[in-house]
Scaffold this active site. Structure first.
Site, PDB file in Angstrom:
ATOM      1  N   ASP A  21       0.823  -1.215   0.000  1.00 13.09           N
ATOM      2  CA  ASP A  21       0.000   0.000   0.000  1.00 13.09           C
ATOM      3  C   ASP A  21       0.854   1.262   0.000  1.00 13.09           C
ATOM      4  O   ASP A  21       0.544   2.240  -0.680  1.00 13.09           O
ATOM      5  CB  ASP A  21      -0.914   0.002   1.226  1.00 13.09           C
ATOM      6  CG  ASP A  21      -2.016  -1.040   1.131  1.00 13.09           C
ATOM      7  OD1 ASP A  21      -2.393  -1.406  -0.001  1.00 13.09           O
ATOM      8  OD2 ASP A  21      -2.494  -1.497   2.180  1.00 13.09           O
ATOM      9  N   GLU A  43      -5.194  10.758   3.988  1.00 12.46           N
ATOM     10  CA  GLU A  43      -5.616  11.720   4.998  1.00 12.46           C
ATOM     11  C   GLU A  43      -4.620  12.854   5.157  1.00 12.46           C
ATOM     12  O   GLU A  43      -3.445  12.735   4.807  1.00 12.46           O
ATOM     13  CB  GLU A  43      -5.818  11.041   6.369  1.00 12.46           C
ATOM     14  CG  GLU A  43      -4.546  10.697   7.114  1.00 12.46           C
ATOM     15  CD  GLU A  43      -3.920   9.389   6.716  1.00 12.46           C
ATOM     16  OE1 GLU A  43      -2.672   9.339   6.645  1.00 12.46           O
ATOM     17  OE2 GLU A  43      -4.659   8.422   6.477  1.00 12.46           O
ATOM     18  N   ALA A  80     -11.283   6.430   0.837  1.00 10.01           N
ATOM     19  CA  ALA A  80     -10.236   5.441   0.571  1.00 10.01           C
ATOM     20  C   ALA A  80      -9.284   5.303   1.746  1.00 10.01           C
ATOM     21  O   ALA A  80      -8.731   4.220   1.989  1.00 10.01           O
ATOM     22  CB  ALA A  80      -9.460   5.822  -0.691  1.00 10.01           C
ATOM     23  N   ASN A 130      -7.240   6.909  10.123  1.00  8.23           N
ATOM     24  CA  ASN A 130      -8.536   7.337  10.630  1.00  8.23           C
ATOM     25  C   ASN A 130      -9.198   6.268  11.493  1.00  8.23           C
ATOM     26  O   ASN A 130      -9.724   6.555  12.572  1.00  8.23           O
ATOM     27  CB  ASN A 130      -9.440   7.703   9.450  1.00  8.23           C
ATOM     28  CG  ASN A 130     -10.860   8.017   9.863  1.00  8.23           C
ATOM     29  OD1 ASN A 130     -11.138   9.035  10.469  1.00  8.23           O
ATOM     30  ND2 ASN A 130     -11.769   7.121   9.522  1.00  8.23           N
ATOM     31  N   SER A 180      -7.701   3.770  13.039  1.00  2.45           N
ATOM     32  CA  SER A 180      -6.893   3.594  14.252  1.00  2.45           C
ATOM     33  C   SER A 180      -7.200   4.657  15.295  1.00  2.45           C
ATOM     34  O   SER A 180      -7.070   4.408  16.493  1.00  2.45           O
ATOM     35  CB  SER A 180      -5.399   3.635  13.898  1.00  2.45           C
ATOM     36  OG  SER A 180      -5.055   2.575  13.030  1.00  2.45           O
TER      37      SER A 180
END
Length: 258
Positions: A45, A118, A155, A161, A163
């Site tokens: 990722d 984010e 996404a 977010n 966590s």
């Protein structure tokens, strides 16, 4: 490969990704990224986010079909060298619209970065951050005392977010999440879900005594005075997923993970 489909192969520097790249180079035809109509990315990722940011920086945005050679691979498809063209033709496309972070630092410098997952504001010292929060130029919270706060796209809602106890947003929800990190005052505030057209502004109330940094995915700016965050529709990105591993399904199932 068909004449219309011109694929570029990019991969992370890890050994598994390099070995997978050798297999694909032997099986398929590839072109340089400058000539491609689509990119195949091998890695995790983090590498995919790095790849997408590179496209945004170069202002050459291609659809990306990622295959996981990393750890989690939430944004990736399963690795397989077989029937690549067929997988791409069957793939489901998703448009991911990043945020745009616009900063003015304490020294008066202006900085702007995109964020696919984010934008987060974080205290730099042991002192908690004190922030004024504005939504569409209206003060909605005169003073938020916290370790930090973040604004997440759908996404990215299952990453940092989640966590921070933020909500999981469906990919097609047209929403963004505003989530505090360890809020002290108001202690019971757990954040907000806002329309994606919303513009959010943070003002650091005591930037000298309580310095704050701002991070757009992995890019950090320290000692900020104000941070404005809004969706950047001019920089939409396209990800491709196998139908059985579609991103919207993964996001839905994360709500039932224990």
């Amino acid at each position: 490969m068909t004449a219309e489909l011109k694929l570029a192969l990019i991969h992370s520097p890890t050994e598994p990704a390099q070995e997978a790249a050798k297999v694909l180079r032997d099986r398929y035809e590839w072109v340089p990224i400058e000539q491609a109509t689509m990119a195949v990315a091998l890695g995790g990722d983090g590498f995919l986010l790095q790849t997408l940011h590179g496209m945004l920086d170069r202002r050459r945005i291609l659809p990306v079909f990622g295959m996981n050679l990393g750890t989690v691979g939430f944004l990736m498809n399963e690795w397989s060298p077989d029937l690549l063209e067929n997988r791409i033709e069957r793939a489901k496309t998703f448009t991911v619209t990043p945020l745009r972070m616009e900063i003015v630092t304490v020294d008066g410098e202006s900085v702007s970065y995109p964020a696919i997952n984010e934008v987060s504001l974080l205290r730099e010292t042991r002192q908690t951050a004190k922030l004024e929060v504005l939504v569409n130029d209206r003060v909605v919270m005169p003073e938020l005392v916290c370790d930090g706060v973040l604004v997440s796209t759908p996404a990215g809602s299952t990453a940092y977010n989640l966590s921070a106890q933020g909500p999981i947003l469906p990919l097609d929800s047209a929403l963004i999440a505003l989530t505090p990190i360890s809020p002290f005052r108001p202690r019971r505030w757990r954040g907000a879900i806002l329309p994606e057209r919303t513009r959010i502004m943070f003002r650091v109330l005591d930037p000298v005594k309580r310095p704050v940094s701002a991070v757009a995915d992995q890019r950090e700016v320290r000692d900020v005075a104000t941070v404005a965050v809004a969706i950047d529709r001019a920089s939409s990105l396209t990800l491709l997923f196998d139908p059985e591993h579609a991103l919207d399904d993964r996001i839905t199932m994360e709500q039932f993970a224990v």
